[in-house]
Scaffold this motif. Sequence first.
Motif, PDB file in Angstrom:
ATOM      1  N   UNK A  14      69.547  55.250 -27.441  1.00  0.00           N
ATOM      2  CA  UNK A  14      69.000  53.906 -27.234  1.00  0.00           C
ATOM      3  C   UNK A  14      69.991  52.836 -27.677  1.00  0.00           C
ATOM      4  N   UNK A  15      70.656  53.068 -28.803  1.00  0.00           N
ATOM      5  CA  UNK A  15      71.664  52.123 -29.287  1.00  0.00           C
ATOM      6  C   UNK A  15      72.862  52.062 -28.334  1.00  0.00           C
ATOM      7  N   UNK A  16      73.257  53.204 -27.801  1.00  0.00           N
ATOM      8  CA  UNK A  16      74.354  53.228 -26.838  1.00  0.00           C
ATOM      9  C   UNK A  16      74.000  52.403 -25.604  1.00  0.00           C
ATOM     10  N   UNK A  17      72.777  52.555 -25.141  1.00  0.00           N
ATOM     11  CA  UNK A  17      72.324  51.804 -23.972  1.00  0.00           C
ATOM     12  C   UNK A  17      72.308  50.307 -24.261  1.00  0.00           C
ATOM     13  N   UNK A  21      74.574  47.794 -22.108  1.00  0.00           N
ATOM     14  CA  UNK A  21      73.811  46.969 -21.168  1.00  0.00           C
ATOM     15  C   UNK A  21      74.471  45.622 -20.868  1.00  0.00           C
ATOM     16  N   UNK A  22      74.959  44.858 -21.853  1.00  0.00           N
ATOM     17  CA  UNK A  22      75.618  43.580 -21.521  1.00  0.00           C
ATOM     18  C   UNK A  22      76.815  43.752 -20.596  1.00  0.00           C
ATOM     19  N   UNK A  23      77.606  44.813 -20.825  1.00  0.00           N
ATOM     20  CA  UNK A  23      78.751  45.079 -19.958  1.00  0.00           C
ATOM     21  C   UNK A  23      78.299  45.382 -18.534  1.00  0.00           C
ATOM     22  N   UNK A  26      77.108  42.221 -16.808  1.00  0.00           N
ATOM     23  CA  UNK A  26      78.225  41.346 -16.418  1.00  0.00           C
ATOM     24  C   UNK A  26      78.941  41.896 -15.192  1.00  0.00           C
ATOM     25  N   UNK A  27      79.100  43.235 -15.113  1.00  0.00           N
ATOM     26  CA  UNK A  27      79.738  43.839 -13.949  1.00  0.00           C
ATOM     27  C   UNK A  27      78.902  43.593 -12.690  1.00  0.00           C
ATOM     28  N   UNK A  28      77.589  43.780 -12.810  1.00  0.00           N
ATOM     29  CA  UNK A  28      76.704  43.556 -11.668  1.00  0.00           C
ATOM     30  C   UNK A  28      76.749  42.101 -11.236  1.00  0.00           C
ATOM     31  N   UNK A  29      76.728  41.191 -12.210  1.00  0.00           N
ATOM     32  CA  UNK A  29      76.699  39.759 -11.902  1.00  0.00           C
ATOM     33  C   UNK A  29      78.012  39.273 -11.307  1.00  0.00           C
ATOM     34  N   UNK A  30      79.131  39.709 -11.882  1.00  0.00           N
ATOM     35  CA  UNK A  30      80.426  39.171 -11.501  1.00  0.00           C
ATOM     36  C   UNK A  30      81.123  39.954 -10.394  1.00  0.00           C
ATOM     37  N   UNK A  31      80.700  41.208 -10.158  1.00  0.00           N
ATOM     38  CA  UNK A  31      81.376  42.030  -9.155  1.00  0.00           C
ATOM     39  C   UNK A  31      80.431  42.447  -8.034  1.00  0.00           C
TER      40      UNK A  31
END
Length: 300
Positions: A14-17, A21-23, A26-31
């Motif tokens: 859960x902590x890894x997710x 998640x922010x990365x 950002x990839x989905x939003x910017x790419x």
Amino acid sequence: MAKAYVSLERERRRLQLIFVLPLMLSIVTLVAVPIASLVGISFTSLNFGKKGLSFLGFDNYAGLVKDPNFINAFVNTVIMLVGTVGLQMVLGVVIALIIHKTSFMQGTIRTVILFPMIIPPIIVGIMWRVLLLPKYGSFNVMLAELGFKNVPDWLSSPALAMMTIILVAVWEWTPFVVLFVLAGLEGQPASPYEAIKIDGANWWQEIRYLTLPLLKPILGIVVMFRIVESLKIFPLVFSLTEGGPGSSTVDFAYYVYKEGFSYLRLGYASAAAMLVFAILLLAIYFAIRIGSRRKKGVGA
């Protein structure tokens, strides 16, 4: 004990997710979103100079294949790609070998040689355009002082304009190759060189049969980087020639720019951009495949 371990493992995931998640967002939003939008627009007749919007299917892509201007841009891009990457690799390896063998002021030489790479590409283009002015440019003035009577107009002849863009790109990005090759040379073991010297090899045999084979993995990575970056030569084309004279230096990126921002044909320009993107992905794919085959061959 087992339940505590499972609970701890779930908490770790859960902590890894949460951290990833922010990365991902950002990839989905910017790419992903821009690419998806570009794909959608490429199937339409979107044109800021005309009213109305209709779905064209693959008509834009079919038009590109038949468009002589797009084919011209493709040919120009291939010429620029082969010329810039080829010269950068040859000069970069030679300069790196010379620097590696030089002990005098090595730190200063490394710093100075990286200078062209840190200048923004658009500034590089403007700088060289001023230096290459027909009558008052420093480069032609220097040639005249050396006794050359008919100094060329570097940016007015189609052949010279193409050559100028290639040479300026080589001047700017050869330090990139030098940097990577130097890192590879400094990481090579000393024992093979001692052995080959004992066997009586000369300097050329040492480079051909030992240095270059050991550098192959790094050279493959550098070639891939330079192919991708050489397809983004737009700032030099824009600032040096603006695609001219005529359309002799129009590359993929400049073609897309003209279609989208000069002719306002956003649907057609998007289709061209997606086609270029597909070609770029294919180039990267084949470069990776060739690199992996070479690694397997070395491993065998």
